[in-house]
Design an enzyme around this catalytic site. Sequence first.
Site, PDB file in Angstrom:
ATOM      1  N   HIS A  96      -1.831  13.920   1.425  1.00 14.44           N
ATOM      2  CA  HIS A  96      -0.573  13.296   1.814  1.00 14.44           C
ATOM      3  C   HIS A  96      -0.665  11.783   1.635  1.00 14.44           C
ATOM      4  O   HIS A  96      -1.753  11.207   1.603  1.00 14.44           O
ATOM      5  CB  HIS A  96      -0.235  13.650   3.258  1.00 14.44           C
ATOM      6  CG  HIS A  96       0.133  15.085   3.433  1.00 14.44           C
ATOM      7  ND1 HIS A  96       0.607  15.579   4.625  1.00 14.44           N
ATOM      8  CD2 HIS A  96       0.120  16.133   2.568  1.00 14.44           C
ATOM      9  CE1 HIS A  96       0.874  16.866   4.486  1.00 14.44           C
ATOM     10  NE2 HIS A  96       0.574  17.227   3.253  1.00 14.44           N
ATOM     11  N   GLU A  98      -0.006   9.386   3.673  1.00 16.46           N
ATOM     12  CA  GLU A  98      -0.668   8.732   4.802  1.00 16.46           C
ATOM     13  C   GLU A  98      -2.182   8.863   4.676  1.00 16.46           C
ATOM     14  O   GLU A  98      -2.929   7.910   4.956  1.00 16.46           O
ATOM     15  CB  GLU A  98      -0.217   9.360   6.131  1.00 16.46           C
ATOM     16  CG  GLU A  98       1.273   9.355   6.347  1.00 16.46           C
ATOM     17  CD  GLU A  98       1.978  10.623   5.854  1.00 16.46           C
ATOM     18  OE1 GLU A  98       2.945  11.041   6.516  1.00 16.46           O
ATOM     19  OE2 GLU A  98       1.568  11.188   4.815  1.00 16.46           O
ATOM     20  N   CYS A 124       3.335  14.725   8.934  1.00 17.03           N
ATOM     21  CA  CYS A 124       3.046  16.059   9.473  1.00 17.03           C
ATOM     22  C   CYS A 124       2.067  15.887  10.635  1.00 17.03           C
ATOM     23  O   CYS A 124       1.532  14.793  10.859  1.00 17.03           O
ATOM     24  CB  CYS A 124       2.448  16.951   8.387  1.00 17.03           C
ATOM     25  SG  CYS A 124       0.754  16.504   7.913  1.00 17.03           S
ATOM     26  N   CYS A 127      -1.437  14.557   9.585  1.00 17.88           N
ATOM     27  CA  CYS A 127      -1.437  13.104   9.378  1.00 17.88           C
ATOM     28  C   CYS A 127      -1.249  12.366  10.697  1.00 17.88           C
ATOM     29  O   CYS A 127      -1.817  11.288  10.891  1.00 17.88           O
ATOM     30  CB  CYS A 127      -0.361  12.706   8.372  1.00 17.88           C
ATOM     31  SG  CYS A 127      -0.776  13.216   6.687  1.00 17.88           S
TER      32      CYS A 127
END
Length: 169
Positions: A96, A98, A124, A127
């Site tokens: 992801h 992040e 999410c 993260c």
Amino acid sequence: MKDRLEEYLNNLKIEKKPDSRESWDSYFMRIARMVSERSTCVHRKVGAVIVKDHRILATGYNQPPSKFPHCNEIGCIRDDLEINSGEHQEICYALHAEQNALMQAAKFGIAVNGATIYVTHKPCSICARLIVNAGIKRVVYEKDYPDPLTDFFFKFTGVESVRFVGDEM
């Protein structure tokens, strides 16, 4: 010249005028959107920018690990396995945005404790855990993501989570 300069400075009247520039949140969110354009995800392009004291510390976008083929080249494993958005995030070739931003900071020895992360999409819960443990204190996101556990983690740990809606924040 020195006398003229001193006289000028002594007589100078400085009136602070309203700042007509865009807000910091708007500025960094625009950069996060630009960063997301590097993503090779076939479904959702996400960008992240980690900022402290109005300075960019790291950026990231969703993509597979370095040297691994990109999803736009080999296809999406989530599509092939018919996995719905927001479910089984661990089954994906990509990291992801992040995660990539946090790893970029770690790779180059950049402390993110006390920083803000700007993300095009709400993180999410995976993260969210990383954001909490990295010491990030504020998350600004633009688009929602279907993971209610994220809000729980942020609320319980005191991480401020703000949905960006333009300069009307």
